[in-house]
Write an enzyme that holds these catalytic residues in place. Structure first.
Site, PDB file in Angstrom:
ATOM      1  N   HIS A  38     -61.279 -37.244  -4.638  1.00 55.35           N
ATOM      2  CA  HIS A  38     -61.146 -37.777  -6.274  1.00 55.35           C
ATOM      3  C   HIS A  38     -61.275 -36.786  -7.392  1.00 55.35           C
ATOM      4  CE1 HIS A  38     -60.572 -42.308  -4.726  1.00 55.35           C
ATOM      5  NE2 HIS A  38     -61.367 -41.720  -3.705  1.00 55.35           N
ATOM      6  N   THR A  39     -60.555 -36.403  -6.649  1.00 59.42           N
ATOM      7  CA  THR A  39     -61.017 -34.572  -8.028  1.00 59.42           C
ATOM      8  C   THR A  39     -59.474 -35.196  -8.918  1.00 59.42           C
ATOM      9  OG1 THR A  39     -60.847 -33.355  -6.322  1.00 59.42           O
ATOM     10  CG2 THR A  39     -62.641 -33.930  -6.946  1.00 59.42           C
ATOM     11  N   GLY A 125     -50.003 -45.774   5.535  1.00 57.96           N
ATOM     12  CA  GLY A 125     -51.328 -46.293   5.360  1.00 57.96           C
ATOM     13  C   GLY A 125     -52.367 -46.344   5.515  1.00 57.96           C
ATOM     14  N   LEU A 128     -52.689 -40.258   5.150  1.00 59.04           N
ATOM     15  CA  LEU A 128     -52.789 -39.401   5.272  1.00 59.04           C
ATOM     16  C   LEU A 128     -50.832 -38.602   4.903  1.00 59.04           C
ATOM     17  CD1 LEU A 128     -52.545 -38.706   8.776  1.00 59.04           C
ATOM     18  CD2 LEU A 128     -54.015 -38.444   7.570  1.00 59.04           C
ATOM     19  N   SER A 131     -46.556 -41.995   1.502  1.00 57.29           N
ATOM     20  CA  SER A 131     -45.713 -42.292   0.317  1.00 57.29           C
ATOM     21  C   SER A 131     -45.204 -41.430  -0.505  1.00 57.29           C
ATOM     22  CB  SER A 131     -47.111 -43.178  -0.322  1.00 57.29           C
ATOM     23  OG  SER A 131     -47.704 -43.673  -0.395  1.00 57.29           O
ATOM     24  N   ASP A 175     -50.927 -35.302  -3.185  1.00 57.18           N
ATOM     25  CA  ASP A 175     -50.188 -35.347  -2.588  1.00 57.18           C
ATOM     26  C   ASP A 175     -48.920 -35.453  -2.183  1.00 57.18           C
ATOM     27  OD1 ASP A 175     -52.871 -36.740  -1.921  1.00 57.18           O
ATOM     28  OD2 ASP A 175     -51.894 -38.832  -2.158  1.00 57.18           O
ATOM     29  N   TYR A 225     -59.072 -48.132  -6.424  1.00 53.63           N
ATOM     30  CA  TYR A 225     -58.722 -46.598  -6.902  1.00 53.63           C
ATOM     31  C   TYR A 225     -59.258 -46.649  -8.331  1.00 53.63           C
ATOM     32  CZ  TYR A 225     -56.473 -42.411  -6.750  1.00 53.63           C
ATOM     33  OH  TYR A 225     -55.887 -41.225  -6.960  1.00 53.63           O
TER      34      TYR A 225
HETATM   35  C1  GLA Z   1     -54.772 -41.027  -3.342  1.00 56.12           C
HETATM   36  C2  GLA Z   1     -53.947 -40.524  -3.910  1.00 56.12           C
HETATM   37  C3  GLA Z   1     -54.339 -38.249  -4.452  1.00 56.12           C
HETATM   38  C4  GLA Z   1     -55.672 -38.319  -4.754  1.00 56.12           C
HETATM   39  C5  GLA Z   1     -56.815 -39.290  -3.188  1.00 56.12           C
HETATM   40  C6  GLA Z   1     -58.045 -38.886  -3.013  1.00 56.12           C
HETATM   41  O1  GLA Z   1     -54.532 -39.364  -2.009  1.00 56.12           O
HETATM   42  O2  GLA Z   1     -52.837 -40.334  -4.089  1.00 56.12           O
HETATM   43  O3  GLA Z   1     -54.098 -38.350  -5.754  1.00 56.12           O
HETATM   44  O4  GLA Z   1     -56.540 -38.952  -5.350  1.00 56.12           O
HETATM   45  O5  GLA Z   1     -56.756 -40.606  -3.024  1.00 56.12           O
HETATM   46  O6  GLA Z   1     -58.446 -37.567  -3.388  1.00 56.12           O
END
Ligand code: GLA
Length: 390
Positions: A38-39, A125, A128, A131, A175, A225
């Site tokens: 979450h950074t 979901g 990992l 998507s 991701d 989120y």
């Molecule tokens: C999901 C989001 C990423 C990131 C993480 C948390 O995977 O797709 O962009 O924010 O959560 O670190």
């Protein structure tokens, strides 16, 4: 030819015919984030690596006016007429590739009538990046077929945009970046503000990376989120009173005292504290990994989870059970949730001699406490997205 590719090819010819015209094949991996959660959408640091599982795409121009989508994972198939702008299909897996095709169309690169067959071996979901891997594999294919010739970083940004706009998940860039830029046996130290990155060798010696899946359905993940993102924006707003900042990560760990002074809202303050301390943990984690200090790396992973539980509040009983039961087991150096949270997976560093004990103990304890069954993966760290010759 690998079993997966053989199966895909058989199915491709079965669905779309014409065995004389061979499709082309692309692959994009899923990812696991080692630390830095979450950074990314706060302009901070992350440290993910690409996995040896992901999404494959076979694709061939069909000379017609429709783009046909199918997958070995679900029975749902779609045929969509080629257009300059595409509309979302309610509740369909096709939105991930279609969103990407739509972004190319907006740039003037129209995918001609084509037949597509996907296969993914990333659990869906589970946090990992199934998507991101389907988006990135589509982006690589469309980039080549339309001759758009976009650079890899632009495919990453385009895929993130497709997910934000078309799918409606306001994700950061981690991701798609990891899926694009992954390097075998390396983790990626990424500055999500500047997009500067460094491949750091992931040498764990006698330790293995274990991913444990809570198998908890995602439920409210997307709305929670987006709520966390809004709370971080609020924190930036409060801190503006002190100095002009563009994102939370412009505040360093040496400035934590400012939070109490300038953020009157207790919840917003906790969220900001997580982001700022997590950035500090990533910096230290990268440093100690380079020094081969896996024990300290594990401690930082543990601290990351505790912060995600206490300050960021994105864990839940399932993830916490895996983590806190895991920590009781000898040989577990570090264990934390990975990805967005609320469900999904944990990532742990476990001594090779204790992997079996870890799996047996967690299997029993997790079912006893949650009524669910955990799954375990021992992945290797693979390369990023690209075409595969076969
Ligand atoms: C999901 C989001 C990423 C990131 C993480 C948390 O995977 O797709 O962009 O924010 O959560 O670190």
């Amino acid at each position: 030819m690998s079993n997966i590719i053989e199966r895909m090819l058989e199915s491709f010819y079965g669905k779309y015919g014409d065995r004389n015209s061979k499709p082309v094949l692309f692959f994009s991996p899923g990812r696991v984030n080692l630390i830095g959660e979450h950074t990314d959408y706060n302009g901070g640091f992350v440290f993910p690596c690409a996995l040896n599982f992901g999404t494959y795409l076979m694709i061939r121009n069909n000379g017609g006016k429709n783009i046909r989508f199918s997958t070995l994972n679900f029975t749902e198939e779609h045929s969509v007429p080629v257009k300059e702008e595409y509309k979302r299909i309610e509740r369909s897996w096709v939105n991930y590739p279609l969103g990407v095709i739509n972004e190319f169309a907006k740039l003037g690169y129209l995918l001609p009538g084509s037949d597509l067959l996907f296969y993914g071996d990333v659990p869906n979901g589970a946090g990992l990046s199934s998507s991101a891997s389907i988006e990135m594999v589509t982006a690589c294919a469309v980039n080549e077929i339309t001759g758009a010739g976009l650079a890899l970083i632009d495919l990453v940004k385009l895929s993130q945009k497709a997910e934000n706009i078309f799918v409606g998940m306001n994700c950061g860039i981690m991701d798609q970046f990891a899926s694009g830029f992954g390097k075998k046996d390396h983790a990626i130290f990424l500055n999500c503000d500047t997009l500067d990155y460094e491949n750091v060798p992931l040498i764990l010696g006698d330790y293995s990376l274990i991913i444990t899946n809570t198998n908890k359905r995602r439920g409210l993940t997307d709305s929670k989120y987006n709520e966390r993102r809004a709370e971080c924006d609020k924190a930036v707003e409060y801190l503006q009173a002190y100095r002009k900042i563009r994102n939370l990560s412009e505040t360093g760990t040496d400035e934590l005292a400012l939070l109490n002074k300038y953020i009157p809202d207790e919840i917003v303050l906790k969220r900001a504290r997580h982001v700022i301390t997590e950035n500090g943990r990533v910096l230290e984690a990268v440093k100690v990994l380079k020094e081969n200090n896996i024990a300290r790396f594990g401690e930082l992973m543990n601290q990351s989870h505790d912060s995600l539980r206490g300050d960021y509040e994105v864990t839940g009983i399932e993830l916490d059970t895996l983590v806190y039961e895991g920590r009781k087991i000898a040989g577990v150096l570090g264990t934390r949730m990975t990805g967005a949270g609320f469900g999904g997976c944990t990532v742990s560093i476990v001594h090779k001699d204790h992997v079996e004990e870890y799996i047996n103990t967690i299997t029993e304890a997790y079912t006893r406490k949650t009524g669910l069954n955990a799954d375990f993966y021992q992945p290797s760290v693979g390369n990023g997205s690209g075409r595969i010759e076969f």
